[in-house]
Design a protein around this motif. Structure first.
Motif, PDB file in Angstrom:
ATOM      1  N   ASP A 243       0.859  -1.179   0.000  1.00  0.00           N
ATOM      2  CA  ASP A 243       0.000   0.000   0.000  1.00  0.00           C
ATOM      3  C   ASP A 243       0.903   1.240   0.000  1.00  0.00           C
ATOM      4  O   ASP A 243       2.122   1.120   0.156  1.00  0.00           O
ATOM      5  N   PRO A 244       0.350   2.426  -0.188  1.00  0.00           N
ATOM      6  CA  PRO A 244       1.186   3.630  -0.280  1.00  0.00           C
ATOM      7  C   PRO A 244       2.092   3.873   0.929  1.00  0.00           C
ATOM      8  O   PRO A 244       3.147   4.473   0.800  1.00  0.00           O
ATOM      9  N   ARG A 245       1.703   3.397   2.114  1.00  0.00           N
ATOM     10  CA  ARG A 245       2.525   3.592   3.313  1.00  0.00           C
ATOM     11  C   ARG A 245       3.432   2.399   3.614  1.00  0.00           C
ATOM     12  O   ARG A 245       4.128   2.388   4.622  1.00  0.00           O
ATOM     13  N   ALA A 246       3.378   1.374   2.770  1.00  0.00           N
ATOM     14  CA  ALA A 246       4.201   0.159   2.917  1.00  0.00           C
ATOM     15  C   ALA A 246       3.936  -0.569   4.231  1.00  0.00           C
ATOM     16  O   ALA A 246       4.811  -1.202   4.788  1.00  0.00           O
ATOM     17  N   GLN A 247       2.699  -0.458   4.714  1.00  0.00           N
ATOM     18  CA  GLN A 247       2.333  -1.130   5.958  1.00  0.00           C
ATOM     19  C   GLN A 247       1.203  -2.134   5.749  1.00  0.00           C
ATOM     20  O   GLN A 247       0.678  -2.684   6.704  1.00  0.00           O
ATOM     21  N   GLY A 248       0.844  -2.345   4.522  1.00  0.00           N
ATOM     22  CA  GLY A 248      -0.214  -3.291   4.195  1.00  0.00           C
ATOM     23  C   GLY A 248      -0.032  -3.771   2.773  1.00  0.00           C
ATOM     24  O   GLY A 248       0.776  -3.225   2.011  1.00  0.00           O
ATOM     25  N   VAL A 249      -0.788  -4.792   2.428  1.00  0.00           N
ATOM     26  CA  VAL A 249      -0.699  -5.388   1.106  1.00  0.00           C
ATOM     27  C   VAL A 249      -1.991  -5.109   0.356  1.00  0.00           C
ATOM     28  O   VAL A 249      -3.091  -5.344   0.886  1.00  0.00           O
ATOM     29  N   LEU A 250      -1.857  -4.591  -0.856  1.00  0.00           N
ATOM     30  CA  LEU A 250      -3.010  -4.391  -1.729  1.00  0.00           C
ATOM     31  C   LEU A 250      -3.102  -5.574  -2.674  1.00  0.00           C
ATOM     32  O   LEU A 250      -2.096  -5.967  -3.271  1.00  0.00           O
ATOM     33  N   VAL A 251      -4.303  -6.130  -2.799  1.00  0.00           N
ATOM     34  CA  VAL A 251      -4.508  -7.278  -3.672  1.00  0.00           C
ATOM     35  C   VAL A 251      -5.643  -6.949  -4.638  1.00  0.00           C
ATOM     36  O   VAL A 251      -6.748  -6.599  -4.225  1.00  0.00           O
ATOM     37  N   ASP A 252      -5.357  -7.045  -5.906  1.00  0.00           N
ATOM     38  CA  ASP A 252      -6.371  -6.908  -6.949  1.00  0.00           C
ATOM     39  C   ASP A 252      -6.918  -8.314  -7.188  1.00  0.00           C
ATOM     40  O   ASP A 252      -6.246  -9.154  -7.785  1.00  0.00           O
ATOM     41  N   ARG A 253      -8.107  -8.580  -6.682  1.00  0.00           N
ATOM     42  CA  ARG A 253      -8.636  -9.947  -6.703  1.00  0.00           C
ATOM     43  C   ARG A 253      -8.711 -10.538  -8.109  1.00  0.00           C
ATOM     44  O   ARG A 253      -8.232 -11.655  -8.339  1.00  0.00           O
ATOM     45  N   ALA A 254      -9.295  -9.802  -9.041  1.00  0.00           N
ATOM     46  CA  ALA A 254      -9.455 -10.338 -10.399  1.00  0.00           C
ATOM     47  C   ALA A 254      -8.101 -10.634 -11.030  1.00  0.00           C
ATOM     48  O   ALA A 254      -7.893 -11.698 -11.623  1.00  0.00           O
ATOM     49  N   LEU A 255      -7.173  -9.714 -10.890  1.00  0.00           N
ATOM     50  CA  LEU A 255      -5.841  -9.908 -11.463  1.00  0.00           C
ATOM     51  C   LEU A 255      -5.101 -11.031 -10.733  1.00  0.00           C
ATOM     52  O   LEU A 255      -4.424 -11.849 -11.356  1.00  0.00           O
ATOM     53  N   PHE A 256      -5.248 -11.116  -9.425  1.00  0.00           N
ATOM     54  CA  PHE A 256      -4.624 -12.171  -8.628  1.00  0.00           C
ATOM     55  C   PHE A 256      -5.101 -13.546  -9.111  1.00  0.00           C
ATOM     56  O   PHE A 256      -4.302 -14.471  -9.280  1.00  0.00           O
TER      57      PHE A 256
ATOM     58  N   HIS B 276     -11.260  -3.461  -8.346  1.00  0.00           N
ATOM     59  CA  HIS B 276     -11.483  -3.593  -6.904  1.00  0.00           C
ATOM     60  C   HIS B 276     -10.247  -4.116  -6.183  1.00  0.00           C
ATOM     61  O   HIS B 276      -9.741  -5.190  -6.478  1.00  0.00           O
ATOM     62  N   LEU B 277      -9.783  -3.330  -5.208  1.00  0.00           N
ATOM     63  CA  LEU B 277      -8.612  -3.718  -4.419  1.00  0.00           C
ATOM     64  C   LEU B 277      -9.020  -4.050  -2.996  1.00  0.00           C
ATOM     65  O   LEU B 277      -9.938  -3.456  -2.446  1.00  0.00           O
ATOM     66  N   LEU B 278      -8.308  -4.985  -2.413  1.00  0.00           N
ATOM     67  CA  LEU B 278      -8.474  -5.340  -1.013  1.00  0.00           C
ATOM     68  C   LEU B 278      -7.156  -5.048  -0.312  1.00  0.00           C
ATOM     69  O   LEU B 278      -6.086  -5.223  -0.892  1.00  0.00           O
ATOM     70  N   ARG B 279      -7.241  -4.622   0.942  1.00  0.00           N
ATOM     71  CA  ARG B 279      -6.027  -4.310   1.721  1.00  0.00           C
ATOM     72  C   ARG B 279      -5.989  -5.212   2.942  1.00  0.00           C
ATOM     73  O   ARG B 279      -6.965  -5.333   3.674  1.00  0.00           O
ATOM     74  N   PHE B 280      -4.843  -5.866   3.137  1.00  0.00           N
ATOM     75  CA  PHE B 280      -4.629  -6.743   4.288  1.00  0.00           C
ATOM     76  C   PHE B 280      -3.401  -6.255   5.038  1.00  0.00           C
ATOM     77  O   PHE B 280      -2.403  -5.891   4.425  1.00  0.00           O
ATOM     78  N   CYS B 281      -3.497  -6.271   6.368  1.00  0.00           N
ATOM     79  CA  CYS B 281      -2.393  -5.786   7.188  1.00  0.00           C
ATOM     80  C   CYS B 281      -2.044  -6.762   8.302  1.00  0.00           C
ATOM     81  O   CYS B 281      -2.899  -7.490   8.800  1.00  0.00           O
ATOM     82  N   SER B 282      -0.779  -6.750   8.659  1.00  0.00           N
ATOM     83  CA  SER B 282      -0.256  -7.440   9.823  1.00  0.00           C
ATOM     84  C   SER B 282       0.839  -6.538  10.374  1.00  0.00           C
ATOM     85  O   SER B 282       1.643  -6.008   9.605  1.00  0.00           O
ATOM     86  N   PRO B 283       0.901  -6.348  11.683  1.00  0.00           N
ATOM     87  CA  PRO B 283       1.935  -5.465  12.233  1.00  0.00           C
ATOM     88  C   PRO B 283       3.359  -5.949  11.950  1.00  0.00           C
ATOM     89  O   PRO B 283       4.296  -5.165  11.996  1.00  0.00           O
ATOM     90  N   CYS B 284       3.508  -7.224  11.625  1.00  0.00           N
ATOM     91  CA  CYS B 284       4.847  -7.777  11.362  1.00  0.00           C
ATOM     92  C   CYS B 284       5.127  -7.959   9.873  1.00  0.00           C
ATOM     93  O   CYS B 284       6.060  -8.670   9.499  1.00  0.00           O
ATOM     94  N   PHE B 285       4.326  -7.327   9.023  1.00  0.00           N
ATOM     95  CA  PHE B 285       4.539  -7.418   7.581  1.00  0.00           C
ATOM     96  C   PHE B 285       4.611  -5.994   7.038  1.00  0.00           C
ATOM     97  O   PHE B 285       3.594  -5.391   6.699  1.00  0.00           O
ATOM     98  N   GLN B 286       5.833  -5.460   7.013  1.00  0.00           N
ATOM     99  CA  GLN B 286       6.073  -4.099   6.554  1.00  0.00           C
ATOM    100  C   GLN B 286       7.256  -4.092   5.600  1.00  0.00           C
ATOM    101  O   GLN B 286       8.252  -4.778   5.841  1.00  0.00           O
ATOM    102  N   ARG B 287       7.153  -3.309   4.551  1.00  0.00           N
ATOM    103  CA  ARG B 287       8.165  -3.319   3.483  1.00  0.00           C
ATOM    104  C   ARG B 287       9.585  -3.095   3.979  1.00  0.00           C
ATOM    105  O   ARG B 287      10.503  -3.806   3.602  1.00  0.00           O
TER     106      ARG B 287
END
Length: 145
Positions: free
Chosen positions: A28-41, A98-109
């Protein structure tokens, strides 16, 4: 990242999100989450075509549908969160929508050393967390070694 088995889900996700060849999963723009494009994924990593069939992500996930991938994210402590302002389709070049955002405090760029703290939430690990104890990783099966 050091100290993390490359066969684990978090390590595979880390490889994909940092690969310039995979377009469906990005920071994601802040590198603290993952953006997933479902259709493309689904086209790129689950259908057997696209990057799923070449060196970008060979056998990246055992999942054959998107729901299984999301279940894996949840098992490893990721949570679906709202998109940040400015985190729409423009944040993911080539996005199908359509994008989905998933976060974990231990997954940062910029913090790969945190990956060692991402553990699969098995029943035993949930019980250990509830008791305030340290959570251990499952040993890789003989098939993963």
């Amino acid at each position: 990242p050091a100290g993390v088995s490359p066969s684990t889900f978090p390590a595979k996700l880390w490889q994909l999100v940092n690969s310039p060849r995979v377009r469906s999963v990005r920071w994601d723009p802040r590198a603290q989450g993952v953006l997933v494009d479902r259709a493309l994924f689904e086209r790129e990593l689950l259908s057997g075509g696209g990057a799923g069939g070449d060196a970008a992500a060979p056998g990246a996930f055992k999942a054959t549908n998107f729901g299984s991938f999301v279940r894996q994210l949840n098992l490893y402590g990721f949570h679906k969160t709202p998109l940040l302002a400015g985190g729409g389709a423009a944040a993911l070049p080539g996005s199908a929508g359509h994008l989905l955002r998933f976060c974990s405090p231990c997954f940062q760029r910029d913090r790969p050393e945190l990956l060692v703290h991402i553990k699969r939430l098995t029943r035993a690990n949930r019980e250990r967390l509830a008791a305030g104890l340290e959570v251990r990783s499952r040993q890789p099966s003989r098939f993963q070694q």
